[in-house]
Design an enzyme around this catalytic site. Structure first.
Site, PDB file in Angstrom:
ATOM      1  N   ASP A  14     -16.975  32.374 -25.693  1.00 13.98           N
ATOM      2  CA  ASP A  14     -17.009  33.840 -25.877  1.00 13.98           C
ATOM      3  C   ASP A  14     -16.486  34.354 -27.227  1.00 13.98           C
ATOM      4  OD1 ASP A  14     -17.742  33.479 -23.250  1.00 13.98           O
ATOM      5  OD2 ASP A  14     -16.293  34.876 -22.395  1.00 13.98           O
ATOM      6  N   LYS A  39     -23.110  34.052 -19.052  1.00 12.46           N
ATOM      7  CA  LYS A  39     -22.393  34.128 -17.771  1.00 12.46           C
ATOM      8  C   LYS A  39     -21.924  35.562 -17.515  1.00 12.46           C
ATOM      9  CE  LYS A  39     -17.992  33.114 -19.928  1.00 12.46           C
ATOM     10  NZ  LYS A  39     -17.373  34.447 -19.771  1.00 12.46           N
ATOM     11  N   CYS A  99     -11.063  33.758 -20.123  1.00 14.42           N
ATOM     12  CA  CYS A  99     -12.225  32.866 -20.011  1.00 14.42           C
ATOM     13  C   CYS A  99     -11.957  31.442 -20.468  1.00 14.42           C
ATOM     14  CB  CYS A  99     -13.420  33.481 -20.739  1.00 14.42           C
ATOM     15  SG  CYS A  99     -14.020  34.957 -19.872  1.00 14.42           S
TER      16      CYS A  99
HETATM   17  C1  VGL Z   1     -13.120  37.926 -20.986  1.00 13.22           C
HETATM   18  C2  VGL Z   1     -12.120  39.803 -20.136  1.00 13.22           C
HETATM   19  C3  VGL Z   1     -13.324  40.230 -19.611  1.00 13.22           C
HETATM   20  C4  VGL Z   1     -12.986  36.657 -21.779  1.00 13.22           C
HETATM   21  C5  VGL Z   1     -14.330  38.325 -20.468  1.00 13.22           C
HETATM   22  O1  VGL Z   1     -13.966  36.238 -22.433  1.00 13.22           O
HETATM   23  O2  VGL Z   1     -11.888  36.079 -21.763  1.00 13.22           O
HETATM   24  N1  VGL Z   1     -12.022  38.663 -20.810  1.00 13.22           N
HETATM   25  N2  VGL Z   1     -14.423  39.476 -19.787  1.00 13.22           N
END
Ligand code: VGL
Ligand code: ZN
Length: 248
Positions: free
Chosen positions: A24, A138, A189
């Site tokens: 991410d 995802k 994540c």
């Molecule tokens: C994430 C909060 C909400 C992440 C994803 O990538 O850690 N954190 N969605």
């Protein structure tokens, strides 16, 4: 004599088959414009590129949070007063059919982020994505949170609804032994993906200098402890684990 069997190098390294998962590293998680910007998120791009350049990884994976606009984690999709981003929690239901339907979990609410096909969902341009072999999208099921690239918050595999590919099958196909996890966010994540990687049977490592967290203080400290409890190694980029990959 005719050659038989695999070349010697392959035999000697057959037991150590490392994969890299870049979690991410997307515009919405990075300053200056990200809607859910993590402190210093952009600063880990150079070290991630150094890891991507190591020839020893047998596969390089990048994950992307990739939400529909009606996603359960977005504060905007809930009613006041319990809809404050970062502060409010709602009760999230397990979307799996059957006995599990009554199962619930508290879900932290977030600003709208990483909406499918929006600029905020893009991997930041500093990352050398031409080196990535497998892209995982995802968090695509509006009903449920999916921090891990392997499973949703309830442990459902979510294949075809929440996620585009079966990541553990992809890694197994390539005989991966060890998974190295980097990216954003360390306390969400990255942590969940690393813990699920161990659950799927891979030796798993998180490279600390290549991770940034939503809460870099207490949040990352708690995540480190949880990772250790599950058997994930939190390692330094200069340590022996990566030296082993550089030697491959
Ligand atoms: C994430 C909060 C909400 C992440 C994803 O990538 O850690 N954190 N969605
Ligand atoms: Zn998200």
């Amino acid at each position: 004599m005719a050659s038989s069997g695999p070349p010697a190098a392959e035999v000697s390294h057959a037991d150590f088959r490392p994969a890299l998962i870049v979690v991410d590293v997307q515009e919405d998680f990075c300053p200056p414009n990200g809607t859910l910007a993590v402190p210093n998120g952009r600063s880990i791009a150079p070290i991630i590129n150094q890891l991507l350049a190591l020839r020893g990884f047998v596969v390089r994976v990048a994950t992307q949070d990739f939400h529909p606009v009606d996603h359960v984690s977005f504060a905007t999709n809930h009613s006041p007063p319990n809809n404050r981003p970062y502060e409010s929690f709602i009760e999230m239901k397990n979307p799996a059919v059957g006995k599990k339907e009554s199962e619930t979990k508290p879900q932290r609410l977030w600003p709208v982020h990483c909406v499918q096909e929006s600029p905020g969902a893009a991997i930041i341009p500093e990352i050398e994505i031409d080196k990535i072999d497998v892209f995982v999208t995802k968090g695509m099921d509006a009903r449920v949170e999916m921090y891990s690239a392997f499973a949703d918050a309830f442990g459902n595999d979510s294949l075809g609804t929440g996620v585009n590919i079966d990541l553990s099958a992809t890694l197994r196909e390539r005989n991966v032994s060890d998974v190295f996890v980097v990216g954003i966010a360390g306390d969400y994540c990255v942590k969940s993906t690393a813990i699920d990687s161990v659950r799927k049977g891979f030796k798993t490592w998180v490279v600390e200098e290549a991770v940034k967290s939503v809460d870099p203080g207490a949040g990352w400290e708690a995540a480190r402890k949880e990772l250790a409890q599950y058997g994930v190694g939190v390692i330094s980029a200069g340590g022996p684990e990566l030296a082993r990959i550089k030697a491959l």
